[in-house]
Design a protein around this motif. Sequence first.
Motif, PDB file in Angstrom:
ATOM      1  N   THR A 112      -9.760  36.150 -42.402  1.00 52.98           N
ATOM      2  CA  THR A 112      -8.414  35.659 -42.675  1.00 52.98           C
ATOM      3  C   THR A 112      -7.489  36.124 -41.558  1.00 52.98           C
ATOM      4  OG1 THR A 112      -8.790  35.794 -45.067  1.00 52.98           O
ATOM      5  CG2 THR A 112      -6.501  35.669 -44.323  1.00 52.98           C
ATOM      6  N   ARG A 170      -5.667  38.621 -53.547  1.00 49.95           N
ATOM      7  CA  ARG A 170      -4.247  38.565 -53.185  1.00 49.95           C
ATOM      8  C   ARG A 170      -3.894  39.993 -52.823  1.00 49.95           C
ATOM      9  NH1 ARG A 170      -0.368  35.060 -51.457  1.00 49.95           N
ATOM     10  NH2 ARG A 170       1.667  35.824 -52.041  1.00 49.95           N
ATOM     11  N   LEU A 190      -3.822  36.569 -39.699  1.00 55.66           N
ATOM     12  CA  LEU A 190      -2.444  36.818 -40.130  1.00 55.66           C
ATOM     13  C   LEU A 190      -1.488  36.458 -38.990  1.00 55.66           C
ATOM     14  CD1 LEU A 190      -2.905  40.281 -41.901  1.00 55.66           C
ATOM     15  CD2 LEU A 190      -3.093  37.988 -42.874  1.00 55.66           C
ATOM     16  N   VAL A 214      -0.697  38.141 -48.680  1.00 59.78           N
ATOM     17  CA  VAL A 214      -1.599  37.100 -48.192  1.00 59.78           C
ATOM     18  C   VAL A 214      -2.750  36.924 -49.175  1.00 59.78           C
ATOM     19  CG1 VAL A 214      -1.066  37.508 -45.757  1.00 59.78           C
ATOM     20  CG2 VAL A 214      -2.959  38.712 -46.804  1.00 59.78           C
TER      21      VAL A 214
END
Length: 178
Positions: free
Chosen positions: A83, A55, A85, A76
């Motif tokens: 990942t 996190r 965004l 996020v």
Amino acid sequence: KTSGRDLSAWGEQWLQTAGVNTLRPVVELDGDGAYASVTILQSAPDDHPTLREHRIAVGLYDHAPNGIVRRRRIEVDVSDGRTDLPELVGEQQPDLLLLNDDDLTFAKVRLDERSRQTVVRGIGRISSSLARALCWTAATDMLRDAELPTRDYVELVLGGVERESDVSVVQTVLAAAR
């Protein structure tokens, strides 16, 4: 119970495996200098290949009259090797994109090229002492891992260490520079 999350997988990832992950931003810009995409790549050392759940906060910092200040912060979850965004698409590229802003997880952080230049040339202007410490750590890790030229680290130290207010940061930076 308080977190509202099942922490058994977290305990397995964090307490029963070794190594440290690296989080690296990959950015693409549109024709107006805004983000077309922002992706966080997570990697692990070959001898400890565990990708963990992290996190993190992502901070966007800009040059301002009173220093380099944060204009936006998002949180996020990073759990895989990649990942995206999407919440940053269309956002004007900041002078500094800082992964793990506010130091929410344990990971090595890398800087994109624009952020690296901002840090090397102006770390002493970053208004937040925690953000400065994270940038010092990122630069030192990048130097140690041969991702930051020594000349850039020397420029960073010579231009920024005299403005650093945290003695432990100064000691760590000077030891790395030595």
